[in-house]
Every structure is written in structure tokens, then in C-alpha cells.
Design a protein around this motif. Sequence first.
Motif, short mmCIF file in Angstrom:
data_model
loop_
_atom_site.label_atom_id
_atom_site.label_comp_id
_atom_site.label_asym_id
_atom_site.label_seq_id
_atom_site.Cartn_x
_atom_site.Cartn_y
_atom_site.Cartn_z
N THR A 105 0.84 -1.19 0.00
CA THR A 105 0.00 0.00 0.00
C THR A 105 0.88 1.24 0.00
OG1 THR A 105 -1.64 -1.22 1.27
CG2 THR A 105 -1.86 1.18 1.23
N LEU A 106 0.54 2.19 -0.87
CA LEU A 106 1.32 3.43 -0.91
C LEU A 106 1.16 4.18 0.40
CD1 LEU A 106 0.67 4.94 -4.45
CD2 LEU A 106 2.84 4.22 -3.50
N HIS A 107 2.28 4.52 1.02
CA HIS A 107 2.25 5.32 2.24
C HIS A 107 2.19 6.79 1.88
CE1 HIS A 107 2.99 6.56 6.33
NE2 HIS A 107 4.01 7.30 5.91
N GLU A 108 3.00 7.18 0.92
CA GLU A 108 2.99 8.54 0.38
C GLU A 108 2.52 8.46 -1.06
OE1 GLU A 108 6.83 10.35 0.74
OE2 GLU A 108 6.93 10.00 2.91
N PRO A 109 1.72 9.40 -1.52
CA PRO A 109 1.24 9.33 -2.90
C PRO A 109 2.40 9.44 -3.88
CG PRO A 109 0.77 11.48 -1.98
CD PRO A 109 1.29 10.63 -0.85
N ALA A 111 3.70 11.30 -6.64
CA ALA A 111 3.51 12.60 -7.27
C ALA A 111 4.75 12.89 -8.10
CB ALA A 111 3.31 13.68 -6.22
N GLU A 112 4.55 13.28 -9.33
CA GLU A 112 5.64 13.53 -10.26
C GLU A 112 6.54 12.31 -10.40
OE1 GLU A 112 7.66 17.16 -9.28
OE2 GLU A 112 5.79 18.27 -9.12
N ASP A 130 1.39 8.58 -11.31
CA ASP A 130 0.84 9.29 -10.16
C ASP A 130 -0.38 8.56 -9.61
OD1 ASP A 130 2.81 11.10 -10.54
OD2 ASP A 130 1.53 12.71 -11.28
N LEU A 131 -0.32 8.23 -8.31
CA LEU A 131 -1.40 7.51 -7.62
C LEU A 131 -1.57 8.10 -6.23
CD1 LEU A 131 -0.35 3.85 -8.54
CD2 LEU A 131 -2.30 5.10 -9.48
N PRO A 132 -2.78 8.08 -5.67
CA PRO A 132 -2.99 8.62 -4.33
C PRO A 132 -2.49 7.66 -3.25
CG PRO A 132 -5.05 7.79 -5.22
CD PRO A 132 -4.04 7.68 -6.32
N ALA A 133 -2.25 8.21 -2.04
CA ALA A 133 -1.84 7.38 -0.91
C ALA A 133 -2.94 6.38 -0.61
CB ALA A 133 -1.58 8.26 0.31
N GLY A 134 -2.57 5.19 -0.16
CA GLY A 134 -3.52 4.15 0.17
C GLY A 134 -3.83 3.22 -0.99
#
Length: 152
Positions: A105-109, A111-112, A130-134
Motif C-alpha cells: 500500500t502506498l504510504h505517500e502518494p 507525485a511527479e 501518479d497515484l494517491p496514498a492508500g
Amino acid sequence: MLHDAVVNLGPWSWWILGVVLLCAELAAPGVFLIWIGAAAIVIGALSLALWDAAFWSWHVQLLLFAVLSGAFALAGRRFYASRNQATDEPNLNRRGESLVGRTATLHEPIAEGRGRIRLDDTWWSVMGPDLPAGTQVKVVAASGRDLRVEAA
């Protein structure tokens, strides 16, 4: 002084040099000095038989020693290169590569193109879209300290 020692020892000076090089290989392992030491011992064996021959000058001995050292080093390299065997743990000591295929699971999104995940007890920098956290991501490749991920 060194010249006198070599003259007095005769062909045994090559044997002594060979043993010194073999001992140096034990002190500083790297599988290189062993081949040079073996060449010195071969020259010592030839010197025992050819010491009184007119053509067996120090020039010939040094030239043959240089040629044998190079030939033995190349043969040793080829010998050890052919000993790579298949293993049941091909990614041992390649931690990043051993993580390929795992999900996290992504802890930090991301970005770039950059983000962070936690796998086991380690935080890893990840690269990907680029994907959101979680978001659940799958590790698809390892490049040095970075993992390449995609959405799972």
C-alpha cells in the motif's frame, strides 16, 4: 645484494618467489596472485632443468614468467567464470529484485513519478504513475534503491 642472492640461490629463487606470492594470496585474497605464484613455480621447475643451458638467461626467464603469468591469469578467470551454478535462491543478496511481484500500500502518494511504500520493515522509494496514498501497488521492477510499481 639482491643480485647476489638470486645468483647464489639459482633456480630456487623462483620457487621462493612463487611461495611468497602464494602466501600473499592467503593474506590478501582475490584469486589473482595465485596464478602469478604458479607461474613462478613453473619457471622454477624449468630452471632446475635448464639452469646451465646457454639460452636460459634472466631475460628469457622474465619474459617466460610474464607470458605464463598472463596465460595462467586468463585461464584462471575462465575457469572461475564457468563455475556459475544455478541456485534455488537466485535473488539472494539482491533485496530489491527479490521484491518484484509483491504488493504493498502506498504510504505517500506518487507525485511527479515518486512516492514511498513500506515492505516488511523497510521504507522504499518507488517510481511509477501518479497515484494517491492508500492505493495498492505491485512491484514490477527494481533499479538500485528504487522500485518501479504499477497499480495492483
